[in-house]
Design a protein around this motif. Structure first.
Motif, PDB file in Angstrom:
ATOM      1  N   VAL A  56       1.124  -1.433   0.343  1.00  0.00           N
ATOM      2  CA  VAL A  56      -0.099  -0.067   0.265  1.00  0.00           C
ATOM      3  C   VAL A  56       0.972   1.052  -0.262  1.00  0.00           C
ATOM      4  CG1 VAL A  56      -1.739   1.193   1.677  1.00  0.00           C
ATOM      5  CG2 VAL A  56      -1.976  -0.856   1.105  1.00  0.00           C
ATOM      6  N   ASN A  57       1.968   1.149   1.287  1.00  0.00           N
ATOM      7  CA  ASN A  57       3.061   2.760   0.862  1.00  0.00           C
ATOM      8  C   ASN A  57       3.647   2.176   0.132  1.00  0.00           C
ATOM      9  OD1 ASN A  57       1.609   4.137   3.569  1.00  0.00           O
ATOM     10  ND2 ASN A  57       1.748   2.085   4.373  1.00  0.00           N
ATOM     11  N   GLY A  58       4.179   1.689  -0.336  1.00  0.00           N
ATOM     12  CA  GLY A  58       4.879   1.651  -1.899  1.00  0.00           C
ATOM     13  C   GLY A  58       3.970   1.586  -2.690  1.00  0.00           C
ATOM     14  N   SER A  59       3.051   1.727  -3.409  1.00  0.00           N
ATOM     15  CA  SER A  59       2.467   2.253  -3.976  1.00  0.00           C
ATOM     16  C   SER A  59       1.596   3.793  -4.048  1.00  0.00           C
ATOM     17  CB  SER A  59       1.074   1.257  -4.348  1.00  0.00           C
ATOM     18  OG  SER A  59       1.032   0.077  -4.594  1.00  0.00           O
ATOM     19  N   ILE A  60       1.613   3.979  -2.622  1.00  0.00           N
ATOM     20  CA  ILE A  60       1.011   5.425  -2.603  1.00  0.00           C
ATOM     21  C   ILE A  60       2.735   6.606  -2.790  1.00  0.00           C
ATOM     22  CG2 ILE A  60       0.410   7.383  -1.408  1.00  0.00           C
ATOM     23  CD1 ILE A  60      -0.986   4.860   0.671  1.00  0.00           C
ATOM     24  N   ALA A  61       3.552   6.088  -2.292  1.00  0.00           N
ATOM     25  CA  ALA A  61       5.015   6.562  -2.326  1.00  0.00           C
ATOM     26  C   ALA A  61       5.620   6.915  -3.517  1.00  0.00           C
ATOM     27  CB  ALA A  61       6.093   6.008  -1.763  1.00  0.00           C
ATOM     28  N   ALA A  62       4.930   5.322  -4.881  1.00  0.00           N
ATOM     29  CA  ALA A  62       5.337   5.400  -6.149  1.00  0.00           C
ATOM     30  C   ALA A  62       4.622   6.843  -6.653  1.00  0.00           C
ATOM     31  CB  ALA A  62       5.178   4.148  -6.642  1.00  0.00           C
ATOM     32  N   ALA A  63       3.165   7.030  -6.113  1.00  0.00           N
ATOM     33  CA  ALA A  63       2.459   7.521  -7.474  1.00  0.00           C
ATOM     34  C   ALA A  63       2.746   9.110  -6.411  1.00  0.00           C
ATOM     35  CB  ALA A  63       0.957   7.439  -6.233  1.00  0.00           C
ATOM     36  N   VAL A  64       3.110   9.716  -5.773  1.00  0.00           N
ATOM     37  CA  VAL A  64       3.747  10.947  -5.042  1.00  0.00           C
ATOM     38  C   VAL A  64       5.079  10.813  -6.349  1.00  0.00           C
ATOM     39  CG1 VAL A  64       4.885  12.678  -2.868  1.00  0.00           C
ATOM     40  CG2 VAL A  64       3.006   9.914  -3.053  1.00  0.00           C
ATOM     41  N   ARG A  65       5.530   9.718  -5.985  1.00  0.00           N
ATOM     42  CA  ARG A  65       7.071   9.875  -7.132  1.00  0.00           C
ATOM     43  C   ARG A  65       6.874  10.621  -8.788  1.00  0.00           C
ATOM     44  NH1 ARG A  65       9.058   5.279  -4.167  1.00  0.00           N
ATOM     45  NH2 ARG A  65       8.007   4.201  -6.613  1.00  0.00           N
TER      46      ARG A  65
ATOM     47  N   PHE B 253       3.832   5.670 -12.934  1.00  0.00           N
ATOM     48  CA  PHE B 253       2.454   5.560 -13.307  1.00  0.00           C
ATOM     49  C   PHE B 253       2.806   3.747 -13.729  1.00  0.00           C
ATOM     50  CE2 PHE B 253      -0.507   4.550 -16.581  1.00  0.00           C
ATOM     51  CZ  PHE B 253      -1.838   5.701 -15.744  1.00  0.00           C
ATOM     52  N   GLY B 254       1.471   3.064 -13.155  1.00  0.00           N
ATOM     53  CA  GLY B 254       0.913   1.817 -13.625  1.00  0.00           C
ATOM     54  C   GLY B 254       2.213   0.780 -13.381  1.00  0.00           C
ATOM     55  N   ASP B 255       2.416  -0.283 -13.785  1.00  0.00           N
ATOM     56  CA  ASP B 255       2.571  -1.538 -13.168  1.00  0.00           C
ATOM     57  C   ASP B 255       3.962  -1.687 -12.583  1.00  0.00           C
ATOM     58  OD1 ASP B 255       2.566  -3.883 -12.280  1.00  0.00           O
ATOM     59  OD2 ASP B 255       3.170  -5.214 -14.012  1.00  0.00           O
ATOM     60  N   VAL B 256       4.045  -0.400 -11.464  1.00  0.00           N
ATOM     61  CA  VAL B 256       5.425  -0.299 -10.734  1.00  0.00           C
ATOM     62  C   VAL B 256       5.821  -1.631  -9.718  1.00  0.00           C
ATOM     63  CG1 VAL B 256       7.095   1.038  -9.551  1.00  0.00           C
ATOM     64  CG2 VAL B 256       4.972   1.742 -10.839  1.00  0.00           C
ATOM     65  N   ARG B 257       6.990  -1.979 -10.199  1.00  0.00           N
ATOM     66  CA  ARG B 257       7.734  -2.833 -10.026  1.00  0.00           C
ATOM     67  C   ARG B 257       8.707  -2.552  -8.230  1.00  0.00           C
ATOM     68  NH1 ARG B 257       4.961  -7.178  -9.873  1.00  0.00           N
ATOM     69  NH2 ARG B 257       3.502  -6.956 -12.441  1.00  0.00           N
ATOM     70  N   PHE B 258       8.109  -2.804  -6.798  1.00  0.00           N
ATOM     71  CA  PHE B 258       9.309  -2.298  -5.617  1.00  0.00           C
ATOM     72  C   PHE B 258       9.560  -3.181  -4.968  1.00  0.00           C
ATOM     73  CE2 PHE B 258       4.989  -0.697  -5.101  1.00  0.00           C
ATOM     74  CZ  PHE B 258       4.718  -0.822  -4.337  1.00  0.00           C
TER      75      PHE B 258
ATOM     76  N   SER C  72       1.116 -10.335  -9.677  1.00  0.00           N
ATOM     77  CA  SER C  72      -0.077  -9.408  -9.777  1.00  0.00           C
ATOM     78  C   SER C  72      -0.023  -8.080 -10.694  1.00  0.00           C
ATOM     79  CB  SER C  72      -1.300  -8.726  -8.738  1.00  0.00           C
ATOM     80  OG  SER C  72       0.266  -8.157  -7.802  1.00  0.00           O
ATOM     81  N   GLU C  73      -1.117  -7.532 -11.151  1.00  0.00           N
ATOM     82  CA  GLU C  73      -0.248  -6.124 -12.301  1.00  0.00           C
ATOM     83  C   GLU C  73      -1.064  -4.558 -10.987  1.00  0.00           C
ATOM     84  OE1 GLU C  73      -0.825  -4.344 -16.440  1.00  0.00           O
ATOM     85  OE2 GLU C  73      -1.496  -6.631 -16.275  1.00  0.00           O
TER      86      GLU C  73
END
Length: 318
Positions: free
Chosen positions: A235-244, A247-252, A259-260
């Motif tokens: 969840v937080n990895g996705s939010i932080a990626a969005a803040v950066r 976009f899209g299927d970001v891998r962290f 999953s996509e």
């Protein structure tokens, strides 16, 4: 009536001197509340942090407990415990010169959790509580096609709904991330519209990458990912990626390899609500009111779901 240039959440919190920011759903939920907590600290307010914990806190020493079911976690708490989001955040706070204490609520039912919240509110003379959900399942009323993982979130809502005194608010950040758990975000939007009609929706604001709080949040998530490599927060990895601006299927993390993801700018939006209005719309809150164990909460929700006629998913046009 608030001004357009001032988000209503901050207008509501403006009179408060001592604010409790609490993660509703366990894990790293409290990190989703970090931008708000930092903003309030930077305004000169006294801010306390808490989180419904997934960590093993039962064996902590007696002097670590503020009250039954609520432990005071610092950078040095349980140093040999590998998964401990509250301690991980406390260490990051220490590194950046902020008060390095995070309160950990035990994963219990509504009645003991309410008592634990009361203990924290009374100990610090709290004026306002902001309950933060990383995701949107806290907005599910119970008759949706999929609820995500509502047990902890709605236990936290129910616990606070029965406490008078401080202003009680809810923030949901990470729109779209719960698709991974079967949540229809078309229904999320329908629920937000209903809360607006009820007067319980306080609007939304984003976490900008260029803000001090946004930059610190991204740093805190990276710190947590480094120190919890086996169970980083999706969840937080996705939010932080969005803040950066990703976009899209970001891998962290390898946790999402099967999953996509759909990381997008909406994930950095913070949707704010009055807790009482949100609680009134939950169709099963009365069924979990007298619970003492989280498994009782789960059983009550399962029984409710067997009886209710669910709303089908709502497709967002594209």
């Amino acid at each position: 009536m608030t001004a357009l240039h001032t988000p209503e959440l901050f207008a509501r919190l403006e009179p408060a001197e001592r604010v409790l920011v609490a993660g509703a759903g366990g894990g790293f939920d409290i990190c989703a509340g970090l931008p708000l907590a930092l903003s309030l600290l930077h305004q000169g307010k006294e801010v306390h942090l808490a989180n419904l914990t997934f960590s093993a806190i039962e064996g902590l020493p007696l002097d670590a407990w503020l009250a039954p079911d609520v432990a005071v976690v610092t950078a040095g708490t349980a140093p040999h415990q590998t998964y401990f989001p509250e301690r991980t955040l406390a260490r990051w706070l220490d590194l950046h010169g902020y008060p390095g204490t995070v309160h950990a609520f035990a994963r219990v039912g509504v009645q003991p959790l309410r008592a634990a919240y009361r203990a924290v509110i009374e100990a610090y003379d709290i004026d306002a509580v902001v309950l933060v959900d990383g995701g949107t399942d806290i907005l599910m009323r119970g008759d949706e096609s999929g609820l995500g993982t509502p047990e902890e979130d709605l236990t936290s809502v129910a616990a606070l709904a029965g406490i008078g005194g401080p202003d009680r608010l809810v923030v949901s950040v990470g729109f779209g991330v719960d698709a991974y758990h079967g949540v229809s975000h078309g229904l999320v939007l329908e629920n937000i519209a209903a809360l607006e009609r009820d007067g319980a929706y306080l609007g939304a604001f984003s976490i900008p990458r260029a803000s001090k709080e946004g930059a610190l949040f991204v740093d805190a998530v990276a710190h947590a990912q480094h120190h919890t490599p086996d169970r980083p927060s999706i969840v937080n990895g996705s939010i932080a990626a969005a803040v950066r601006g990703d976009f899209g299927d970001v891998r962290f993390t390898e946790r999402t390899r099967n999953s996509e993801l759909f990381v997008n700018p909406l994930m950095s939006l913070c949707f704010a609500f009055e807790l009482e209005g949100l609680a009134r719309r939950c169709l099963y809150l009365d069924r979990i009111e007298d619970t003492h164990l989280m498994r009782q909460v789960s059983s009550a929700i399962e029984l409710f779901r067997e009886e209710v006629v669910t709303r089908p998913p709502v497709r967002i046009p594209h």
